[in-house]
Write a protein that holds these residues in place. Structure first.
Motif, PDB file in Angstrom:
ATOM      1  N   LYS A  69       0.844  -1.127  -0.100  1.00 44.63           N
ATOM      2  CA  LYS A  69       0.034   0.147   0.093  1.00 44.63           C
ATOM      3  C   LYS A  69       0.737   1.242  -0.146  1.00 44.63           C
ATOM      4  CE  LYS A  69      -4.315  -0.832   2.088  1.00 44.63           C
ATOM      5  NZ  LYS A  69      -4.824  -1.152   3.185  1.00 44.63           N
ATOM      6  N   HIS A  70       1.964   1.169   0.540  1.00 44.60           N
ATOM      7  CA  HIS A  70       2.825   2.345   0.942  1.00 44.60           C
ATOM      8  C   HIS A  70       4.137   2.482  -0.083  1.00 44.60           C
ATOM      9  CE1 HIS A  70       0.311   2.550   4.331  1.00 44.60           C
ATOM     10  NE2 HIS A  70       0.409   1.393   4.583  1.00 44.60           N
ATOM     11  N   LYS A  71       4.119   1.667  -0.779  1.00 44.39           N
ATOM     12  CA  LYS A  71       5.540   1.398  -1.863  1.00 44.39           C
ATOM     13  C   LYS A  71       5.027   1.206  -3.148  1.00 44.39           C
ATOM     14  CE  LYS A  71       7.806  -0.232   2.156  1.00 44.39           C
ATOM     15  NZ  LYS A  71       8.006   1.106   2.852  1.00 44.39           N
ATOM     16  N   THR A  72       6.061   1.608  -4.055  1.00 44.77           N
ATOM     17  CA  THR A  72       6.014   1.060  -5.127  1.00 44.77           C
ATOM     18  C   THR A  72       7.064   0.104  -5.694  1.00 44.77           C
ATOM     19  OG1 THR A  72       5.412   3.386  -5.738  1.00 44.77           O
ATOM     20  CG2 THR A  72       6.068   2.000  -7.706  1.00 44.77           C
ATOM     21  N   PHE A  73       6.563  -1.029  -6.077  1.00 40.54           N
ATOM     22  CA  PHE A  73       7.488  -2.114  -6.592  1.00 40.54           C
ATOM     23  C   PHE A  73       7.925  -2.080  -8.212  1.00 40.54           C
ATOM     24  CE2 PHE A  73       6.043  -3.427  -2.377  1.00 40.54           C
ATOM     25  CZ  PHE A  73       7.201  -4.146  -1.816  1.00 40.54           C
ATOM     26  N   ALA A  74       9.093  -2.424  -8.226  1.00 32.16           N
ATOM     27  CA  ALA A  74       9.465  -2.551  -9.758  1.00 32.16           C
ATOM     28  C   ALA A  74      10.399  -3.654  -9.800  1.00 32.16           C
ATOM     29  CB  ALA A  74      10.492  -1.412 -10.064  1.00 32.16           C
ATOM     30  N   VAL A  75       9.968  -4.587 -11.097  1.00 31.34           N
ATOM     31  CA  VAL A  75      10.654  -5.809 -11.234  1.00 31.34           C
ATOM     32  C   VAL A  75      11.719  -5.389 -12.562  1.00 31.34           C
ATOM     33  CG1 VAL A  75      10.818  -8.090 -11.923  1.00 31.34           C
ATOM     34  CG2 VAL A  75       9.142  -7.271 -10.415  1.00 31.34           C
ATOM     35  N   ILE A  76      12.695  -5.440 -12.617  1.00 31.01           N
ATOM     36  CA  ILE A  76      13.428  -5.224 -13.728  1.00 31.01           C
ATOM     37  C   ILE A  76      14.584  -6.385 -13.991  1.00 31.01           C
ATOM     38  CG2 ILE A  76      13.260  -2.491 -13.291  1.00 31.01           C
ATOM     39  CD1 ILE A  76      16.243  -2.671 -12.437  1.00 31.01           C
ATOM     40  N   GLY A  77      15.152  -6.229 -15.011  1.00 28.94           N
ATOM     41  CA  GLY A  77      16.246  -7.185 -15.699  1.00 28.94           C
ATOM     42  C   GLY A  77      15.636  -8.379 -16.287  1.00 28.94           C
ATOM     43  N   CYS A  78      15.999  -9.598 -16.349  1.00 28.70           N
ATOM     44  CA  CYS A  78      15.739 -10.614 -17.104  1.00 28.70           C
ATOM     45  C   CYS A  78      14.313 -11.314 -16.894  1.00 28.70           C
ATOM     46  CB  CYS A  78      17.072 -11.754 -16.943  1.00 28.70           C
ATOM     47  SG  CYS A  78      18.395 -11.092 -17.857  1.00 28.70           S
ATOM     48  N   SER A  95       4.376  -2.151  -9.735  1.00 31.58           N
ATOM     49  CA  SER A  95       3.978  -1.214 -10.828  1.00 31.58           C
ATOM     50  C   SER A  95       4.734  -0.800 -12.327  1.00 31.58           C
ATOM     51  CB  SER A  95       3.891   0.217 -10.160  1.00 31.58           C
ATOM     52  OG  SER A  95       2.968   0.187  -9.300  1.00 31.58           O
ATOM     53  N   LEU A  96       6.176  -1.277 -12.141  1.00 34.21           N
ATOM     54  CA  LEU A  96       6.982  -1.264 -13.235  1.00 34.21           C
ATOM     55  C   LEU A  96       7.689  -2.687 -13.715  1.00 34.21           C
ATOM     56  CD1 LEU A  96       8.852   0.341 -15.170  1.00 34.21           C
ATOM     57  CD2 LEU A  96      10.364   0.492 -13.205  1.00 34.21           C
ATOM     58  N   VAL A  97       7.615  -3.052 -14.760  1.00 28.04           N
ATOM     59  CA  VAL A  97       8.088  -4.007 -15.200  1.00 28.04           C
ATOM     60  C   VAL A  97       9.022  -3.777 -16.487  1.00 28.04           C
ATOM     61  CG1 VAL A  97       7.853  -6.361 -16.554  1.00 28.04           C
ATOM     62  CG2 VAL A  97       6.201  -5.822 -14.650  1.00 28.04           C
ATOM     63  N   ALA A  98      10.390  -3.884 -16.380  1.00 23.47           N
ATOM     64  CA  ALA A  98      11.322  -3.258 -17.444  1.00 23.47           C
ATOM     65  C   ALA A  98      12.470  -4.240 -17.630  1.00 23.47           C
ATOM     66  CB  ALA A  98      11.864  -1.994 -17.376  1.00 23.47           C
ATOM     67  N   GLY A  99      12.929  -4.642 -18.752  1.00 25.09           N
ATOM     68  CA  GLY A  99      13.898  -5.345 -19.188  1.00 25.09           C
ATOM     69  C   GLY A  99      15.421  -4.632 -19.345  1.00 25.09           C
ATOM     70  N   SER A 100      16.426  -5.098 -19.310  1.00 22.49           N
ATOM     71  CA  SER A 100      17.586  -4.384 -19.468  1.00 22.49           C
ATOM     72  C   SER A 100      17.726  -3.493 -20.876  1.00 22.49           C
ATOM     73  CB  SER A 100      18.829  -5.358 -19.358  1.00 22.49           C
ATOM     74  OG  SER A 100      18.956  -6.122 -20.380  1.00 22.49           O
ATOM     75  N   ALA A 101      17.159  -4.118 -21.909  1.00 23.06           N
ATOM     76  CA  ALA A 101      16.904  -3.444 -23.097  1.00 23.06           C
ATOM     77  C   ALA A 101      16.498  -2.077 -23.087  1.00 23.06           C
ATOM     78  CB  ALA A 101      16.761  -4.146 -24.284  1.00 23.06           C
ATOM     79  N   SER A 102      15.646  -1.838 -21.947  1.00 21.25           N
ATOM     80  CA  SER A 102      14.904  -0.611 -21.879  1.00 21.25           C
ATOM     81  C   SER A 102      15.391   0.492 -20.904  1.00 21.25           C
ATOM     82  CB  SER A 102      13.425  -0.969 -21.540  1.00 21.25           C
ATOM     83  OG  SER A 102      12.862  -1.571 -22.389  1.00 21.25           O
ATOM     84  N   TYR A 103      16.636   0.068 -20.276  1.00 19.26           N
ATOM     85  CA  TYR A 103      16.993   0.839 -19.373  1.00 19.26           C
ATOM     86  C   TYR A 103      17.383   2.370 -19.865  1.00 19.26           C
ATOM     87  CZ  TYR A 103      17.655  -3.177 -16.118  1.00 19.26           C
ATOM     88  OH  TYR A 103      17.512  -4.148 -15.463  1.00 19.26           O
ATOM     89  N   THR A 104      17.739   2.501 -20.994  1.00 20.63           N
ATOM     90  CA  THR A 104      17.960   3.924 -21.514  1.00 20.63           C
ATOM     91  C   THR A 104      16.779   4.898 -21.334  1.00 20.63           C
ATOM     92  OG1 THR A 104      17.355   3.027 -23.769  1.00 20.63           O
ATOM     93  CG2 THR A 104      19.885   3.601 -23.284  1.00 20.63           C
ATOM     94  N   CYS A 159      19.847 -21.721 -23.475  1.00 19.44           N
ATOM     95  CA  CYS A 159      20.080 -20.670 -22.773  1.00 19.44           C
ATOM     96  C   CYS A 159      18.737 -19.410 -22.870  1.00 19.44           C
ATOM     97  CB  CYS A 159      21.174 -19.885 -23.102  1.00 19.44           C
ATOM     98  SG  CYS A 159      21.757 -18.263 -22.198  1.00 19.44           S
ATOM     99  N   VAL A 160      18.551 -18.769 -21.916  1.00 15.67           N
ATOM    100  CA  VAL A 160      17.363 -17.687 -22.077  1.00 15.67           C
ATOM    101  C   VAL A 160      18.011 -16.348 -22.327  1.00 15.67           C
ATOM    102  CG1 VAL A 160      17.428 -17.014 -19.568  1.00 15.67           C
ATOM    103  CG2 VAL A 160      15.256 -17.541 -20.850  1.00 15.67           C
ATOM    104  N   VAL A 161      19.276 -16.134 -22.405  1.00 11.14           N
ATOM    105  CA  VAL A 161      19.804 -14.858 -22.612  1.00 11.14           C
ATOM    106  C   VAL A 161      19.254 -14.054 -23.697  1.00 11.14           C
ATOM    107  CG1 VAL A 161      22.025 -13.315 -22.797  1.00 11.14           C
ATOM    108  CG2 VAL A 161      21.774 -15.043 -20.861  1.00 11.14           C
ATOM    109  N   PRO A 162      19.539 -14.562 -24.964  1.00  8.45           N
ATOM    110  CA  PRO A 162      19.068 -13.922 -26.308  1.00  8.45           C
ATOM    111  C   PRO A 162      17.651 -13.418 -26.164  1.00  8.45           C
ATOM    112  CG  PRO A 162      20.206 -15.910 -26.674  1.00  8.45           C
ATOM    113  CD  PRO A 162      20.049 -15.984 -25.130  1.00  8.45           C
ATOM    114  N   PHE A 163      17.003 -14.022 -25.347  1.00 10.78           N
ATOM    115  CA  PHE A 163      15.488 -13.790 -25.162  1.00 10.78           C
ATOM    116  C   PHE A 163      15.179 -12.515 -23.928  1.00 10.78           C
ATOM    117  CE2 PHE A 163      15.749 -18.126 -26.401  1.00 10.78           C
ATOM    118  CZ  PHE A 163      14.825 -18.321 -27.527  1.00 10.78           C
ATOM    119  N   THR A 164      16.195 -12.674 -23.135  1.00 12.08           N
ATOM    120  CA  THR A 164      16.187 -11.453 -22.173  1.00 12.08           C
ATOM    121  C   THR A 164      16.722 -10.121 -22.236  1.00 12.08           C
ATOM    122  OG1 THR A 164      17.531 -12.491 -20.481  1.00 12.08           O
ATOM    123  CG2 THR A 164      15.347 -13.193 -20.378  1.00 12.08           C
ATOM    124  N   ARG A 165      17.931 -10.406 -23.061  1.00 19.46           N
ATOM    125  CA  ARG A 165      18.796  -9.177 -23.199  1.00 19.46           C
ATOM    126  C   ARG A 165      19.092  -8.612 -24.584  1.00 19.46           C
ATOM    127  NH1 ARG A 165      21.883  -7.379 -19.459  1.00 19.46           N
ATOM    128  NH2 ARG A 165      21.894  -8.089 -17.224  1.00 19.46           N
TER     129      ARG A 165
END
Ligand code: SAM
Ligand code: SF4
Length: 436
Positions: A69-78, A95-104, A159-165
């Protein structure tokens, strides 16, 4: 001032991404805090390389759900990239979901969050950008990471990396060298160049340096004492890289060259693009380089179809190469990957059995290898002091831990020499010596 807490899972790439994310947040007026409870914004920088790693973030989200209730949670990365919108269903307090290719795009995404955005996403992999931020909060005052290449264009079947990065993107050599110079001027003496496959580095600018050339030029930066790099891919690990290391002692005596399996048929099923013999040729280059290069690797046991004879070949390879250390893993089925549909999956019990055998075999190799260091004098970079043992923690060029005694204070960050008096499977111990 808004307060944020960040927890990082996984590899060095993630650790360094987090340093850049922290820098980006700090430049927008956020303050980093050390607990979830004290934070307004909680970020998890996640890893999905194996199932166990992936589950960690969901455990964390569950653990802190009552604070939502009092915080914003973000999941980033793979995991963010891999699971995408599905994370909002499984953990509605995110509230936020972002992969590493979107960090810019992180500054824009933060504005959306600050304006009350509830399901903010950065999930496109269609990018040629690399994450370059003028603000990086580095965790260590002596040793720094520099990302030289992001993403991966290989398609190793497990390997999952080509799909996550996302696809491979190299930074310009100009910006990498400029960052190296800046770090040297700021007192950093050790740099680790990072990428999923640093060997396929290709300067996108007109000079078109390859990895060997970039390594050579990094080694020439005044003030730089040690350059390391990870990870190499055997297929792209060409002889000029070794020739470059052989010429300049600033380039460390250590190469991490993941083999994954000692069986050519498993390597082929893994789509690794090299055979056992081709891999061994690269080991020969290193052993004949005139430098005392420590070689380390990654091993996967229990890949679908791995027979007892294949496994035996991996054990023989360990004996033949005599690695200085290894990371070994049980094969873990990953979403989207080609190996998911392979038949002949190996049972968990059998994977555990093979893993234990690999680790035991490697342990005896390390005891033998490290014993050869007793009596030798090695240069160490001092990483800190262990109060419990009363020893300084040193790191050799080979990336071995050498704990040593020295009655002086404030040695962290210095380069000293130590004589090895004892050796165990995972570290060396000794005393400092003065070299005239
Ligand atoms: N790009 C690097 C490479 O090519 O070796 C590192 C990739 S990954 C972060 C590090 C290691 O995790 C790999 O070398 C491999 O041994 C292991 N790994 C990757 N996918 C795996 C899987 N599905 N199951 C078990 N281990 C895996
Ligand atoms: Fe994964 Fe293979 Fe790329 Fe390494 S080279 S990140 S193991 S696909």
């Amino acid at each position: 001032m808004k307060k944020f807490y960040i927890e990082t899972f996984g590899c060095q790439m993630n650790a360094h991404d987090s340093e850049k994310v922290v820098g980006t947040l700090a430049s927008r007026g956020y303050e980093q805090v050390e607990s979830v409870e004290a934070a307004d914004l909680v970020l998890y920088n996640t890893c999905s390389i194996r199932d166990k790693a992936e589950q960690k973030v969901f455990h964390r989200l569950q653990e802190f759900k009552k604070l939502a209730k009092h915080k914003t949670f973000a999941v980033i990365g793979c995991v963010a990239q891999q699971e995408g919108d599905k994370i909002f269903e499984r953990a509605p307090h995110v509230s936020l979901v972002a992969g590493s290719a979107s960090y810019t795009k992180l500054p824009e995404l933060l504005v959306q969050l600050e304006n009350g955005g509830k399901r903010v996403t950065g999930l496109s992999l269609d990018t040629t950008d690399t994450f370059e931020t003028p603000y990086t909060r580095r965790d260590n005052p002596h040793r720094a990471y520099i990302t030289i290449i992001e993403g991966c264009d290989k398609s190793c079947a497990y390997c999952v990396v080509p799909f996550t990065r996302g696809p491979e993107r190299s930074r310009t050599s100009e910006s990498v060298i400029a960052e190296g110079r800046q770090l040297a001027d700021a007192g950093y003496s050790e740099i680790q160049l990072l990428g999923q496959n640093v060997n396929s580095y290709r300067d996108p600018s007109t000079v078109q340096w390859d990895f060997a050339m970039l390594l050579r030029k990094m080694g020439e930066i005044p003030g730089m004492r040690r350059i390391r790099f990870t990870t190499s891919h055997p297929r792209d690990f060409v002889k000029p890289i070794i020739d470059t290391i052989a010429e300049n002692p600033v380039l460390c005596n250590h190469v991490h060259l993941p083999v994954q399996s000692g069986s050519s048929s498993v390597l082929s099923a893994m789509q690794r693009q090299y055979t056992r013999d081709e891999y061994m040729r690269r080991i020969e280059w290193m052993k004949n380089s005139g430098r005392d290069i420590a070689i380390t690797t990654d091993i996967i046991v229990g890949f679908p179809g791995e027979t007892e004879a294949d496994f035996e070949q991996t054990l023989q390879l360990l004996d033949e190469v005599e690695y200085d250390s290894i990371f070994s893993f049980k094969y873990s089925r990953r979403p989207n990957t080609p190996a998911l549909s392979l038949e002949d999956q190996i049972s968990e019990e059998e994977k555990s059995r093979r893993l234990a055998i690999v680790q035991e075999r490697q342990r005896s190799i390390q005891i033998r290898r490290n014993a050869e260091y007793v009596g030798r004098v090695e240069e160490v970079m001092v990483e800190g002091f262990n109060k419990a043992t009363g020893q300084w923690i040193g790191r050799t060029s080979q990336h071995k831990t050498l704990n040593f005694t020295d009655s002086r204070e404030n040695l962290t960050g210095q380069y000293l020499h130590a004589r090895v008096l004892r050796a165990g499977p995972n570290s060396l111990a000794g005393e400092s010596v003065t070299i005239q």
